[in-house]
Design an enzyme around this catalytic site. Sequence first.
Site, mmCIF file in Angstrom:
data_model
loop_
_atom_site.group_PDB
_atom_site.id
_atom_site.type_symbol
_atom_site.label_atom_id
_atom_site.label_comp_id
_atom_site.label_asym_id
_atom_site.label_seq_id
_atom_site.Cartn_x
_atom_site.Cartn_y
_atom_site.Cartn_z
ATOM 1 N N ARG A 39 -1.144 1.766 -24.332
ATOM 2 C CA ARG A 39 -1.963 0.555 -24.331
ATOM 3 C C ARG A 39 -3.247 0.779 -25.140
ATOM 4 N NH1 ARG A 39 -2.707 -4.758 -24.447
ATOM 5 N NH2 ARG A 39 -4.266 -5.556 -22.990
ATOM 6 N N GLN B 274 -3.491 -0.786 -11.080
ATOM 7 C CA GLN B 274 -4.767 -1.030 -11.768
ATOM 8 C C GLN B 274 -4.640 -0.698 -13.254
ATOM 9 O OE1 GLN B 274 -6.911 -2.481 -9.948
ATOM 10 N NE2 GLN B 274 -8.675 -2.591 -11.315
ATOM 11 N N ILE B 275 -3.965 0.403 -13.557
ATOM 12 C CA ILE B 275 -3.802 0.822 -14.969
ATOM 13 C C ILE B 275 -2.996 -0.209 -15.755
ATOM 14 C CG2 ILE B 275 -2.523 2.529 -16.370
ATOM 15 C CD1 ILE B 275 -3.733 4.695 -14.500
ATOM 16 N N GLY C 187 -3.054 -3.390 -15.309
ATOM 17 C CA GLY C 187 -3.759 -4.665 -15.451
ATOM 18 C C GLY C 187 -2.882 -5.828 -15.009
ATOM 19 N N GLU D 298 9.091 4.634 11.546
ATOM 20 C CA GLU D 298 9.282 6.020 12.025
ATOM 21 C C GLU D 298 7.950 6.647 12.439
ATOM 22 O OE1 GLU D 298 12.241 8.473 10.142
ATOM 23 O OE2 GLU D 298 13.196 6.708 9.262
HETATM 24 C C1 LIG Z 1 10.816 -2.347 7.220
HETATM 25 C C2 LIG Z 1 10.982 -1.776 8.601
HETATM 26 C C3 LIG Z 1 12.174 -1.145 8.952
HETATM 27 C C4 LIG Z 1 12.344 -0.642 10.251
HETATM 28 N N1 LIG Z 1 13.548 -0.073 10.603
HETATM 29 C C5 LIG Z 1 13.745 0.336 11.894
HETATM 30 C C6 LIG Z 1 15.015 0.842 12.319
HETATM 31 O O1 LIG Z 1 15.960 0.947 11.533
HETATM 32 N N2 LIG Z 1 15.175 1.187 13.618
HETATM 33 C C7 LIG Z 1 14.168 1.093 14.528
HETATM 34 O O2 LIG Z 1 14.372 1.431 15.692
HETATM 35 N N3 LIG Z 1 12.942 0.610 14.157
HETATM 36 C C8 LIG Z 1 12.709 0.239 12.875
HETATM 37 N N4 LIG Z 1 11.479 -0.265 12.485
HETATM 38 C C9 LIG Z 1 10.441 -0.416 13.489
HETATM 39 C C10 LIG Z 1 9.270 0.529 13.317
HETATM 40 O O3 LIG Z 1 9.620 1.832 13.711
HETATM 41 C C11 LIG Z 1 8.108 -0.079 14.095
HETATM 42 O O4 LIG Z 1 7.673 -1.192 13.363
HETATM 43 C C12 LIG Z 1 6.969 0.911 14.293
HETATM 44 O O5 LIG Z 1 7.331 1.908 15.231
HETATM 45 C C13 LIG Z 1 5.702 0.203 14.788
HETATM 46 O O6 LIG Z 1 6.004 -0.612 15.895
HETATM 47 P P1 LIG Z 1 5.523 -2.137 15.913
HETATM 48 O O7 LIG Z 1 5.955 -2.790 14.666
HETATM 49 O O8 LIG Z 1 5.942 -2.717 17.198
HETATM 50 O O9 LIG Z 1 3.931 -2.053 15.861
HETATM 51 P P2 LIG Z 1 2.977 -1.744 17.096
HETATM 52 O O10 LIG Z 1 3.561 -0.716 17.994
HETATM 53 O O11 LIG Z 1 2.549 -3.050 17.680
HETATM 54 O O12 LIG Z 1 1.752 -1.077 16.340
HETATM 55 C C14 LIG Z 1 0.921 -1.852 15.460
HETATM 56 C C15 LIG Z 1 -0.089 -0.938 14.824
HETATM 57 O O13 LIG Z 1 -0.909 -0.371 15.820
HETATM 58 C C16 LIG Z 1 -1.411 0.864 15.352
HETATM 59 N N5 LIG Z 1 -1.227 1.852 16.416
HETATM 60 C C17 LIG Z 1 -0.064 2.244 17.001
HETATM 61 N N6 LIG Z 1 -0.305 3.155 17.962
HETATM 62 C C18 LIG Z 1 -1.660 3.318 17.998
HETATM 63 C C19 LIG Z 1 -2.535 4.121 18.777
HETATM 64 N N7 LIG Z 1 -2.080 4.932 19.731
HETATM 65 N N8 LIG Z 1 -3.863 4.039 18.550
HETATM 66 C C20 LIG Z 1 -4.351 3.213 17.598
HETATM 67 N N9 LIG Z 1 -3.571 2.435 16.812
HETATM 68 C C21 LIG Z 1 -2.235 2.488 17.008
HETATM 69 C C22 LIG Z 1 -0.643 1.211 14.070
HETATM 70 O O14 LIG Z 1 -1.468 0.952 12.946
HETATM 71 C C23 LIG Z 1 0.501 0.262 14.106
HETATM 72 O O15 LIG Z 1 0.971 -0.073 12.801
HETATM 73 C C24 LIG Z 1 11.286 -0.751 11.183
HETATM 74 C C25 LIG Z 1 10.080 -1.369 10.810
HETATM 75 C C26 LIG Z 1 9.935 -1.872 9.538
HETATM 76 C C27 LIG Z 1 8.622 -2.524 9.193
#
Ligand SMILES: Cc1cc2nc3c(=O)[nH]c(=O)nc-3n(C[C@H](O)[C@H](O)[C@H](O)COP(=O)(O)OP(=O)(O)OC[C@H]3O[C@@H](n4cnc5c(N)ncnc54)[C@H](O)[C@@H]3O)c2cc1C
Length: 389
Positions: free
Chosen positions: A273, A341-342, A344, A368
Site C-alpha cells: 500500500r 487498522q492496517i 483501513g 470452553e
Molecule cells: C459460538 C459458540 C459455540 C459454543 N459451542 C458450545 C458447544 O458446542 N457445547 C457447549 O456445551 N457449549 C457451547 N458454547 C457455550 C459456551 O461454552 C458458553 O457460552 C460459555 O461457557 C459462557 O456461558 P454463557 O454464555 O452462559 O455466559 P455466562 O456464564 O452468562 O457468562 C457471561 C460472562 O460473564 C463473565 N464471567 C463468567 N464467570 C465470571 C466470574 N466468575 N467472574 C466474573 N465474570 C465472569 C464472562 O465474561 C462471561 O463471558 C458455545 C458458545 C458460543 C458463543
Amino acid sequence: MSDTRYLDWPFLDERHRVLARSLDEWAAANIAHAHGPDVDAECKALVRRLGDAGWLRYAVAGTACGGAGEALDTRALCLIRETLARHAGLADFAFAMQGLGSGAISLAGTPGQRERYLTRVARGEALAAFALSEPDAGSDVGAMACAGRVEGDAVVIDGQKSWISNGGIADFYVVFVRTGEAPGVRGISAFIVDAGTPGFEVAERIDVIAPHPLARLRFTGCRVPLAQRLGAPAEGFKIAMRTLDVFRTSVAAAALGFARRALDEALARATTRRMFGQTLADFQLTQAKLAQMATTIESSALLVARAAWLRDQGQSITREAAMAKMVATEGAQKVIDDAVQIFGGLSVVSEMPVERLYREIRSLRIYEGATEVQQLIIGRDLIKAFGKG
Ligand SMILES: Cc1cc2nc3c(=O)[nH]c(=O)nc-3n(C[C@H](O)[C@H](O)[C@H](O)COP(=O)(O)OP(=O)(O)OC[C@H]3O[C@@H](n4cnc5c(N)ncnc54)[C@H](O)[C@@H]3O)c2cc1C
C-alpha cells in the site's frame, strides 16, 4: 505462510513437522477461505473431505477404531487446528467438533462405544457434538438443570442444552445431565444420545456473527439406554473437564492460526500500500504495530506448545491450558484488530479475510470457559500451590 520457524521448536517431534507441512499443502489445494451461505452443507462436506484425507484420525484416540495413535496427540491436534484456522475458520470448526464432540468417548468410552462411534467420526461418516451448556448454566456448570432419572435399564432425560455447536446436523451428542448423586458438579453424568432418539429435538437454531451450525436442544422424556453412559454414574463433570483440558489448548491453537493469518495479511498489505511517497510498511508506526503483533503471536505459540507438550508427557495441564487459552485468544483479538487498522476502509468490506477473522475470533474468548473463568482457574491453582509449598 511467511514464517514457519516455530516448527523447528524442540516441543515438536519430526512427525509433527511433517504433519503440519503436509496439512498446509493439502489445505491450500482443498479449502477455500470463504464459504457459501449454507453452513450445514459446507460443514458436512468439510467433515467428509477431512475424513477422506485422513486428518480426522487425529481427532480420536485408539488405532483399533481408526485413530492415528492410542492416545490423543495434543500437539498434533493443536497443529491441525492452527493450520486449518489459518486457511478457513469453518474447516477448523468442522475438525474441532469431531474432536470435542467425541473427546469424552476417546477418554472414557467402553470398547463397544469406541468402536461404534469413533470409527465413524475418524472417517468423517458421523458428526459429533458436545452438549454441556444450558441457557442458565454456562460458566456456572454446577447450575445445570437438565435432569436424568434412572428407570430400569434407561435414563430418562428432561431439560435443555444451549449453544450446542453442530446442533441440528450432528449424528450423536455427548450430553451431560444432572443425575443427582450429590449436589452441584458431583451429581452429573454423561450419556451418548443419538440424533433421532424419541423425545430429543432441536428447539431452535441460533445465527451467530461467524456462521456455523449452532442450536438449542430440548429433551422431553427422552429414554436413553444406560449402556450409553460414559464412565461411572456422577463422573460426568470430571469427564467434561478432562475433555476440555485437551480441547481448551486446541482453542488457543485455533486463535493462533487466526492471528498468524492476520499478520500475513497485514504484512502483504502494508508492504504494497503506497501513501505519502512510500509504502505503509516504511513508517515506523507501522513497524511498531507489526512488531507487537508478531511478539504477541510468538508468546501465544510458546504457551500453546508448552501446554500441548506437557499433556503429551502425561502431565496435568489445567493451569497451563488456561494460560494458553487466555493469552492466545485475547492476543489474537488484538492482532486481528491491528490488521483491520492496517487495511483501513478495505478491512470492513464483507468477506475480506481480515473482516472474516474479526468476526471469527470473538467467540473464542467466550466458549470452553470465558477469559474470566481461565483467570479464576489460574488464580486458584496458584493459591493452592502456594498453600502446599
Ligand atoms: C459460538 C459458540 C459455540 C459454543 N459451542 C458450545 C458447544 O458446542 N457445547 C457447549 O456445551 N457449549 C457451547 N458454547 C457455550 C459456551 O461454552 C458458553 O457460552 C460459555 O461457557 C459462557 O456461558 P454463557 O454464555 O452462559 O455466559 P455466562 O456464564 O452468562 O457468562 C457471561 C460472562 O460473564 C463473565 N464471567 C463468567 N464467570 C465470571 C466470574 N466468575 N467472574 C466474573 N465474570 C465472569 C464472562 O465474561 C462471561 O463471558 C458455545 C458458545 C458460543 C458463543
